[in-house]
Design an enzyme around this catalytic site. Structure first.
Site, PDB file in Angstrom:
ATOM      1  N   ARG A 173      44.707  37.049  44.572  1.00 12.56           N
ATOM      2  CA  ARG A 173      44.464  36.951  43.127  1.00 12.56           C
ATOM      3  C   ARG A 173      45.254  35.800  42.531  1.00 12.56           C
ATOM      4  NH1 ARG A 173      46.125  42.700  41.466  1.00 12.56           N
ATOM      5  NH2 ARG A 173      45.756  42.023  39.333  1.00 12.56           N
ATOM      6  N   ARG A 184      38.824  33.629  31.720  1.00 18.35           N
ATOM      7  CA  ARG A 184      39.536  33.433  32.979  1.00 18.35           C
ATOM      8  C   ARG A 184      38.999  32.223  33.735  1.00 18.35           C
ATOM      9  NH1 ARG A 184      41.442  38.767  34.159  1.00 18.35           N
ATOM     10  NH2 ARG A 184      42.522  38.876  36.121  1.00 18.35           N
ATOM     11  N   LYS A 196      50.590  40.690  30.740  1.00 20.77           N
ATOM     12  CA  LYS A 196      49.616  40.656  29.648  1.00 20.77           C
ATOM     13  C   LYS A 196      49.305  42.079  29.135  1.00 20.77           C
ATOM     14  CE  LYS A 196      46.479  38.651  32.205  1.00 20.77           C
ATOM     15  NZ  LYS A 196      47.200  38.662  33.505  1.00 20.77           N
ATOM     16  N   ARG A 231      47.183  50.734  41.534  1.00 15.75           N
ATOM     17  CA  ARG A 231      45.883  50.060  41.560  1.00 15.75           C
ATOM     18  C   ARG A 231      45.542  49.580  42.965  1.00 15.75           C
ATOM     19  NH1 ARG A 231      45.416  45.927  36.566  1.00 15.75           N
ATOM     20  NH2 ARG A 231      44.574  44.626  38.220  1.00 15.75           N
TER      21      ARG A 231
HETATM   22  P1  AP5 Z   1      51.103  43.993  33.592  1.00 21.75           P
HETATM   23  O1  AP5 Z   1      51.385  44.046  32.134  1.00 21.75           O
HETATM   24  O2  AP5 Z   1      50.275  45.069  34.187  1.00 21.75           O
HETATM   25  O3  AP5 Z   1      50.505  42.551  33.987  1.00 21.75           O
HETATM   26  P2  AP5 Z   1      49.090  41.923  33.706  1.00 21.75           P
HETATM   27  O4  AP5 Z   1      49.342  40.506  33.376  1.00 21.75           O
HETATM   28  O5  AP5 Z   1      48.314  42.729  32.699  1.00 21.75           O
HETATM   29  O6  AP5 Z   1      48.470  42.079  35.160  1.00 21.75           O
HETATM   30  P3  AP5 Z   1      47.039  42.511  35.683  1.00 21.75           P
HETATM   31  O7  AP5 Z   1      47.183  42.681  37.183  1.00 21.75           O
HETATM   32  O8  AP5 Z   1      46.513  43.707  34.942  1.00 21.75           O
HETATM   33  O9  AP5 Z   1      46.254  41.268  35.380  1.00 21.75           O
HETATM   34  P4  AP5 Z   1      45.019  40.771  36.039  1.00 21.75           P
HETATM   35  O10 AP5 Z   1      44.725  39.741  35.040  1.00 21.75           O
HETATM   36  O11 AP5 Z   1      45.024  40.337  37.416  1.00 21.75           O
HETATM   37  O12 AP5 Z   1      44.124  42.089  36.147  1.00 21.75           O
HETATM   38  P5  AP5 Z   1      42.881  42.583  35.312  1.00 21.75           P
HETATM   39  O13 AP5 Z   1      42.968  44.043  35.208  1.00 21.75           O
HETATM   40  O14 AP5 Z   1      42.704  41.753  34.092  1.00 21.75           O
HETATM   41  O15 AP5 Z   1      52.513  43.883  34.351  1.00 21.75           O
HETATM   42  C1  AP5 Z   1      52.607  43.920  35.763  1.00 21.75           C
HETATM   43  C2  AP5 Z   1      53.828  44.780  36.181  1.00 21.75           C
HETATM   44  O16 AP5 Z   1      55.024  44.127  35.742  1.00 21.75           O
HETATM   45  C3  AP5 Z   1      53.841  46.165  35.524  1.00 21.75           C
HETATM   46  O17 AP5 Z   1      54.368  47.097  36.425  1.00 21.75           O
HETATM   47  C4  AP5 Z   1      54.782  45.993  34.310  1.00 21.75           C
HETATM   48  O18 AP5 Z   1      55.430  47.208  33.949  1.00 21.75           O
HETATM   49  C5  AP5 Z   1      55.757  44.947  34.832  1.00 21.75           C
HETATM   50  N1  AP5 Z   1      56.241  44.052  33.773  1.00 21.75           N
HETATM   51  C6  AP5 Z   1      55.548  43.577  32.704  1.00 21.75           C
HETATM   52  N2  AP5 Z   1      56.323  42.762  31.959  1.00 21.75           N
HETATM   53  C7  AP5 Z   1      57.531  42.708  32.602  1.00 21.75           C
HETATM   54  C8  AP5 Z   1      58.748  42.022  32.325  1.00 21.75           C
HETATM   55  N3  AP5 Z   1      58.886  41.218  31.255  1.00 21.75           N
HETATM   56  N4  AP5 Z   1      59.769  42.183  33.198  1.00 21.75           N
HETATM   57  C9  AP5 Z   1      59.645  42.989  34.282  1.00 21.75           C
HETATM   58  N5  AP5 Z   1      58.517  43.674  34.575  1.00 21.75           N
HETATM   59  C10 AP5 Z   1      57.472  43.534  33.750  1.00 21.75           C
HETATM   60  O19 AP5 Z   1      41.677  42.167  36.295  1.00 21.75           O
HETATM   61  C11 AP5 Z   1      41.434  42.846  37.509  1.00 21.75           C
HETATM   62  C12 AP5 Z   1      40.208  42.252  38.178  1.00 21.75           C
HETATM   63  O20 AP5 Z   1      39.057  42.386  37.316  1.00 21.75           O
HETATM   64  C13 AP5 Z   1      40.275  40.748  38.479  1.00 21.75           C
HETATM   65  O21 AP5 Z   1      40.926  40.488  39.710  1.00 21.75           O
HETATM   66  C14 AP5 Z   1      38.761  40.389  38.506  1.00 21.75           C
HETATM   67  O22 AP5 Z   1      38.179  40.760  39.720  1.00 21.75           O
HETATM   68  C15 AP5 Z   1      38.190  41.257  37.412  1.00 21.75           C
HETATM   69  N6  AP5 Z   1      38.158  40.560  36.114  1.00 21.75           N
HETATM   70  C16 AP5 Z   1      38.856  40.915  34.978  1.00 21.75           C
HETATM   71  N7  AP5 Z   1      38.604  40.051  33.980  1.00 21.75           N
HETATM   72  C17 AP5 Z   1      37.748  39.118  34.477  1.00 21.75           C
HETATM   73  C18 AP5 Z   1      37.142  37.952  33.935  1.00 21.75           C
HETATM   74  N8  AP5 Z   1      37.383  37.559  32.672  1.00 21.75           N
HETATM   75  N9  AP5 Z   1      36.320  37.216  34.732  1.00 21.75           N
HETATM   76  C19 AP5 Z   1      36.061  37.603  36.001  1.00 21.75           C
HETATM   77  N10 AP5 Z   1      36.608  38.693  36.589  1.00 21.75           N
HETATM   78  C20 AP5 Z   1      37.451  39.452  35.835  1.00 21.75           C
END
Ligand code: AP5
Length: 214
Positions: free
Chosen positions: A167, A88, A13, A156
């Site tokens: 997660r 989420r 994402k 991270r």
């Molecule tokens: P990346 O693009 O970083 O993936 P992502 O989907 O953005 O993953 P996140 O871990 O950031 O998502 P998340 O939703 O768990 O975390 P968030 O920060 O929102 O890609 C991942 C890796 O793969 C990278 O190395 C990339 O280069 C690689 N990649 C990408 N595309 C690829 C492809 N096509 N092929 C190969 N490799 C690829 O949330 C963190 C925490 O915050 C949560 O756990 C929660 O505690 C809190 N939080 C955030 N939002 C909320 C909410 N709405 N409600 C409650 N708690 C929340």
């Protein structure tokens, strides 16, 4: 253009948000990045969020809903925005609907859990901007450095394998039900839902998204 990116942690994402933001000129609203910024700044919100995030759990709906409502009311969101990591849970989606926010596109990224666990071990991020890299699939131009600022990239805290698996469990339990929620909304003509194969290369996924949004 109001877009929701839906998918498991590590589904890509944040990577594609960067692409969409640059191509279509709309701001990315990443709740994860906002929370990490609050932690870094040591705000009361950050203090509350840190422990929960480090354990791979979700921050409370009330906190997140307030944060997002405030952010999307800002001027730069007038022509649209890209929600990355929100909603989420069903209550978060309901809160957005109740506030009269119409979602034009829901883009769902499908990636199997085992692929995600593999990906996360190679992820590196630029904490200042949220730019995301991968050691193999999406490497920076200079090893260990952000392409734009040259700053050091970091791992991270929540990318440790045990936390990633937690997660994923939280995702399947609390976030995956949103897929049906938005499919039903699409059938009722309230939004458009597209499922994208997130196991393809970063460039192929970007092209597919550009086709959908154009
Ligand atoms: P990346 O693009 O970083 O993936 P992502 O989907 O953005 O993953 P996140 O871990 O950031 O998502 P998340 O939703 O768990 O975390 P968030 O920060 O929102 O890609 C991942 C890796 O793969 C990278 O190395 C990339 O280069 C690689 N990649 C990408 N595309 C690829 C492809 N096509 N092929 C190969 N490799 C690829 O949330 C963190 C925490 O915050 C949560 O756990 C929660 O505690 C809190 N939080 C955030 N939002 C909320 C909410 N709405 N409600 C409650 N708690 C929340």
């Amino acid at each position: 253009m109001r877009i929701v990116l839906l998918g498991a942690p590590g589904a890509g994402k944040g990577t594609q948000a960067q692409f969409i933001m640059e191509k279509f000129g709309i701001p990315q609203i990443s709740t994860g990045d906002m929370l990490r910024a609050a932690i870094k700044a040591g705000t009361p919100l950050g203090l509350k969020a840190k422990e929960v995030m480090d354990q791979g759990q979700l921050v409370s709906d009330d906190l997140i809903i307030g944060l997002v409502k405030e952010r999307i009311s800002q001027d730069d969101c007038a022509k649209g925005f890209l929600l990355d990591g929100f909603p989420r849970t069903i209550p978060q989606a309901d809160a957005m609907k109740d506030a009269g926010v119409v979602v034009d596109y829901v883009l769902e990224f499908a990636v199997p859990d085992e692929e995600i666990v593999k990906r996360m071990s190679g992820r590196r991020v630029h904490p200042g901007s949220g730019r995301v890299y991968h050691l193999i699939y999406n490497p920076p131009k200079v090893e260990g450095k952000d392409d734009v600022t040259g700053d050091e990239l970091v791992i991270r805290v929540d990318d440790e394998e045990g936390t990633v698996r937690k997660r994923l469990g939280v995702y399947h339990e609390q976030t995956a039900p949103l897929i049906d929620y938005y499919k039903q909304a699409a059938e009722a003509g309230q939004t458009r839902h597209y499922k994208v194969d997130g196991t393809q290369s970063v460039e192929t996924v970007s092209k597919k998204l550009a086709d959908i949004l154009s």
